[in-house]
Design a protein around this motif. Sequence first.
Motif, PDB file in Angstrom:
ATOM      1  N   SER A 109       0.833  -1.203   0.000  1.00  0.00           N
ATOM      2  CA  SER A 109       0.000   0.000   0.000  1.00  0.00           C
ATOM      3  C   SER A 109       0.867   1.253   0.000  1.00  0.00           C
ATOM      4  N   TRP A 163      -8.538   1.946   0.340  1.00  0.00           N
ATOM      5  CA  TRP A 163      -7.909   2.682   1.427  1.00  0.00           C
ATOM      6  C   TRP A 163      -8.766   2.645   2.688  1.00  0.00           C
ATOM      7  N   MET A 175      -7.841  -0.524   4.239  1.00  0.00           N
ATOM      8  CA  MET A 175      -6.542  -0.423   4.885  1.00  0.00           C
ATOM      9  C   MET A 175      -6.646   0.288   6.229  1.00  0.00           C
TER      10      MET A 175
END
Length: 403
Positions: free
Chosen positions: A66, A210, A213
């Motif tokens: 990431s 995201w 994440m």
Amino acid sequence: SLDFWRLLYTLLKQIHGGKWTESDAVDNQIRFVKSALWYHGYGRPELYQLPSDGSAGSRELLLAFSWLLHRLSLLEQLLARNRVKTGDETSVCMCEDDLPNSQKGTTEIAPEYGLEDRVDVRYLQWLNGRLRFQWRSLHAQHQEQCKLLHKIHLFTSGSHMDQILGHFSVTETDLVRQPENYKQLLQLLESETMQLEAFLEWKQLEPVYWQWMEAVLDNMAEEGNMSESQDAHVEKRGLPKENLCCPWADSLTEQIGRLSRDLMTLRDQLHKLITHRKAVWCEKVKTREEELQKEWFSVTARKIQESVELKLLDLAYLCAPKKKKKHGSCRLVFRSKHPASQTGFGRSVSKDPVSAVSATDVIRELQMREASLERELKQLQEECRRRLDEIAEGLDGVICISP
């Protein structure tokens, strides 16, 4: 986790322009991934502590992946490297060097090596000659390539459907001569189209990724795998922040503000240091003026003046705002209607004059850089001659003949 290591290895190998095969040893792949991440500035120590057999660390690898996605624009770089080039392109760099113009101070503090550390000067001369020969061979090959490109562009001028280009590229000329090769080119274009479609689909789903994440980071904090200092380290250097899809953009803003304050403090310290060293330098000049003879003082003063001016130019360069200049791969476009600049570099097929730069501008920029490097070379050569003269004075019974 082993498949994740292989994925990172494949992606980073492509970014660095290296060749890779699935038969590479696992420990070599993991070692390369860790080295590449360290090179790019990834700072989580937990990743570098993972075992070399690839048996653990899938979540750490996810964080590293990431980080690469956003910090290095990983997907964009891969698309740019794997792009099918149908036109004739060349690399253009009009950026200024980051190194200062003068490195004279480094020769004054050079360490004294013993006899066991010295290298035979004949070996250095051989290396220098070999480097010159290879450089001239490469330059001759590049000139031959430019001549062939010019012939193709000149002979095919006016044949292209696009009036902005007006001529064929090498790939297009090869297709005209050998039409059966269009199938291979078509397959490459279809593959690139699929990659672009996948990239567009990814951009639509990127905010979801995201957000996921974020949940991963929250779970790691809840499990107690990170201390408070490590939490701050992850917020600082782990994942990149994005204003549109990530809520922790405030942390990045605080870091930017803190960095700006540090830069202002550093600028004030440099100003004080320059003032202090200027005063010390003036005292040394006065002392040296008294020691030197009158006939040598003017020569020494001129050298000192040149050194000061060069260092002031370095300081002005470091403090001046950086101007955005052309850098990257550009397409070669032959312009027969403009005698002043018959060859141009265009980033895209567009009528916008801002997106193109003429070869005359690039040549002028290179000539200015060449003149600057020649001045610096002469200054370094003079410094080396002076050092050699000082060394020769201490050798009794030895006569040194300059080449």
